[in-house]
Enzyme design. Structure first.
Site, mmCIF file in Angstrom:
data_model
loop_
_atom_site.group_PDB
_atom_site.id
_atom_site.type_symbol
_atom_site.label_atom_id
_atom_site.label_comp_id
_atom_site.label_asym_id
_atom_site.label_seq_id
_atom_site.Cartn_x
_atom_site.Cartn_y
_atom_site.Cartn_z
ATOM 1 N N TYR A 1 0.823 -1.218 0.000
ATOM 2 C CA TYR A 1 0.000 0.000 0.000
ATOM 3 C C TYR A 1 0.856 1.267 0.000
ATOM 4 C CZ TYR A 1 -3.993 -3.010 0.753
ATOM 5 O OH TYR A 1 -4.959 -3.980 0.598
HETATM 6 C C1 LIG Z 1 -0.291 -7.905 -1.651
HETATM 7 C C2 LIG Z 1 -0.974 -8.445 -2.905
HETATM 8 C C3 LIG Z 1 -2.408 -7.925 -2.919
HETATM 9 C C4 LIG Z 1 -0.225 -7.949 -4.161
HETATM 10 O O1 LIG Z 1 -0.918 -8.427 -5.318
HETATM 11 P P1 LIG Z 1 -0.106 -8.856 -6.630
HETATM 12 O O2 LIG Z 1 -1.097 -9.156 -7.704
HETATM 13 O O3 LIG Z 1 0.871 -9.907 -6.309
HETATM 14 O O4 LIG Z 1 0.679 -7.495 -6.963
HETATM 15 P P2 LIG Z 1 0.994 -6.895 -8.409
HETATM 16 O O5 LIG Z 1 1.542 -7.958 -9.292
HETATM 17 O O6 LIG Z 1 -0.199 -6.153 -8.902
HETATM 18 O O7 LIG Z 1 2.133 -5.861 -8.047
HETATM 19 C C5 LIG Z 1 1.956 -4.456 -8.193
HETATM 20 C C6 LIG Z 1 3.218 -3.779 -7.712
HETATM 21 O O8 LIG Z 1 3.307 -3.926 -6.281
HETATM 22 C C7 LIG Z 1 4.540 -4.524 -5.946
HETATM 23 N N1 LIG Z 1 4.334 -5.346 -4.770
HETATM 24 C C8 LIG Z 1 3.635 -6.498 -4.703
HETATM 25 N N2 LIG Z 1 3.634 -6.960 -3.425
HETATM 26 C C9 LIG Z 1 4.365 -6.069 -2.711
HETATM 27 C C10 LIG Z 1 4.769 -5.990 -1.356
HETATM 28 N N3 LIG Z 1 4.408 -6.910 -0.458
HETATM 29 N N4 LIG Z 1 5.527 -4.929 -0.957
HETATM 30 C C11 LIG Z 1 5.902 -3.984 -1.839
HETATM 31 N N5 LIG Z 1 5.556 -4.016 -3.144
HETATM 32 C C12 LIG Z 1 4.800 -5.045 -3.564
HETATM 33 C C13 LIG Z 1 4.959 -5.298 -7.169
HETATM 34 O O9 LIG Z 1 6.366 -5.482 -7.223
HETATM 35 C C14 LIG Z 1 4.477 -4.405 -8.292
HETATM 36 O O10 LIG Z 1 5.399 -3.358 -8.507
HETATM 37 P P3 LIG Z 1 5.711 -2.814 -9.994
HETATM 38 O O11 LIG Z 1 4.423 -2.138 -10.432
HETATM 39 O O12 LIG Z 1 6.831 -1.848 -9.804
HETATM 40 O O13 LIG Z 1 6.034 -4.003 -10.817
HETATM 41 C C15 LIG Z 1 -0.949 -9.993 -2.963
HETATM 42 O O14 LIG Z 1 0.380 -10.436 -2.882
HETATM 43 C C16 LIG Z 1 -1.770 -10.658 -1.888
HETATM 44 O O15 LIG Z 1 -2.963 -10.856 -2.065
HETATM 45 N N6 LIG Z 1 -1.102 -11.068 -0.772
HETATM 46 C C17 LIG Z 1 -1.762 -11.821 0.283
HETATM 47 C C18 LIG Z 1 -2.907 -11.087 0.893
HETATM 48 C C19 LIG Z 1 -2.559 -9.724 1.441
HETATM 49 O O16 LIG Z 1 -1.539 -9.547 2.092
HETATM 50 N N7 LIG Z 1 -3.471 -8.758 1.181
HETATM 51 C C20 LIG Z 1 -3.388 -7.446 1.744
HETATM 52 C C21 LIG Z 1 -4.150 -7.523 3.035
HETATM 53 S S1 LIG Z 1 -4.363 -6.042 3.886
#
Ligand SMILES: CC(C)(COP(=O)(O)OP(=O)(O)OC[C@H]1O[C@@H](n2cnc3c(N)ncnc32)[C@H](O)[C@@H]1OP(=O)(O)O)[C@@H](O)C(=O)NCCC(=O)NCCS
Length: 171
Positions: A138
């Site tokens: 976020y």
């Molecule tokens: C966190 C989450 C929503 C990210 O979704 P994702 O589809 O893997 O992310 P994306 O592929 O859209 O990544 C978008 C960007 O965010 C970055 N990013 C992804 N996870 C990240 C993290 N934990 N910390 C920092 N950056 C992150 C990616 O590197 C990417 O950067 P870029 O645009 O420079 O390439 C996913 O990993 C998830 O569902 N995790 C488990 C549940 C969770 O933690 N949800 C949040 C609860 S409050």
């Protein structure tokens, strides 16, 4: 092939969703339909070609006290309770992470909140991040911490509007 983000509907398949966070999986499988239909939280999903849900978010109304609101969320004369849109859940299935779905979902959240805030005032989007990884995700998008509330993050609506219009809210 992924479908566009769409409101949760009967045709969507929820079983087997696995984000790696059991509480987020259980919400989708066991509670999202009830909450959506009853108006407690609206769920938006991204599904694959077979209508199996691979990512979702849930939004509802919320509030933050003026004392906890960071700069940019509160202004001089703000009421004691400031209305926010609460991003109650957001998760991507593990098999589909790292493909831009999280970013796409978040963009859908922000566009939804801008549209809603034309009719119902929201000062910010608020999220309670589950862990440091979620905070990292976020923070990339400009969310900043609330005062004294652990892992609660906010993004002012004025910043969202500016980011979509290319205008610097500070300038
Ligand atoms: C966190 C989450 C929503 C990210 O979704 P994702 O589809 O893997 O992310 P994306 O592929 O859209 O990544 C978008 C960007 O965010 C970055 N990013 C992804 N996870 C990240 C993290 N934990 N910390 C920092 N950056 C992150 C990616 O590197 C990417 O950067 P870029 O645009 O420079 O390439 C996913 O990993 C998830 O569902 N995790 C488990 C549940 C969770 O933690 N949800 C949040 C609860 S409050």
């Amino acid at each position: 092939m992924y479908r566009r983000p769409a409101p949760l509907a009967d045709r969507h398949i929820l079983d087997g969703f696995d984000s790696g966070r059991p509480s987020l999986d259980a919400f989708l499988v066991d509670m999202a339909r009830f909450n959506h239909q009853q108006g407690y939280a609206r769920t938006t999903v991204i599904a694959d070609g077979d209508l199996r849900v691979v990512a979702y978010h849930a939004l509802c109304a919320g509030v933050i006290s003026r004392d906890a609101a960071p700069r940019g969320v509160k202004a001089h004369g703000a009421p004691a309770d400031i209305p926010v849109a609460l991003l109650a859940r957001l998760a991507v299935d593990r098999r589909h992470q790292g493909k831009g779905l999280g970013a796409a979902l978040l963009q859908n959240v922000l566009l939804s909140v801008i549209a809603a805030s034309e009719r119902v005032a929201f000062r910010a989007v608020m999220v309670h991040a589950l862990d440091d990884a979620a905070i990292g995700f976020y923070s990339r998008y400009g969310f900043r911490p609330a005062r004294g509330l652990e892992r609660t993050l906010l993004l002012p609506v004025q910043d969202i509007v500016a980011s979509f219009s290319g205008v610097d809210p500070a300038g």
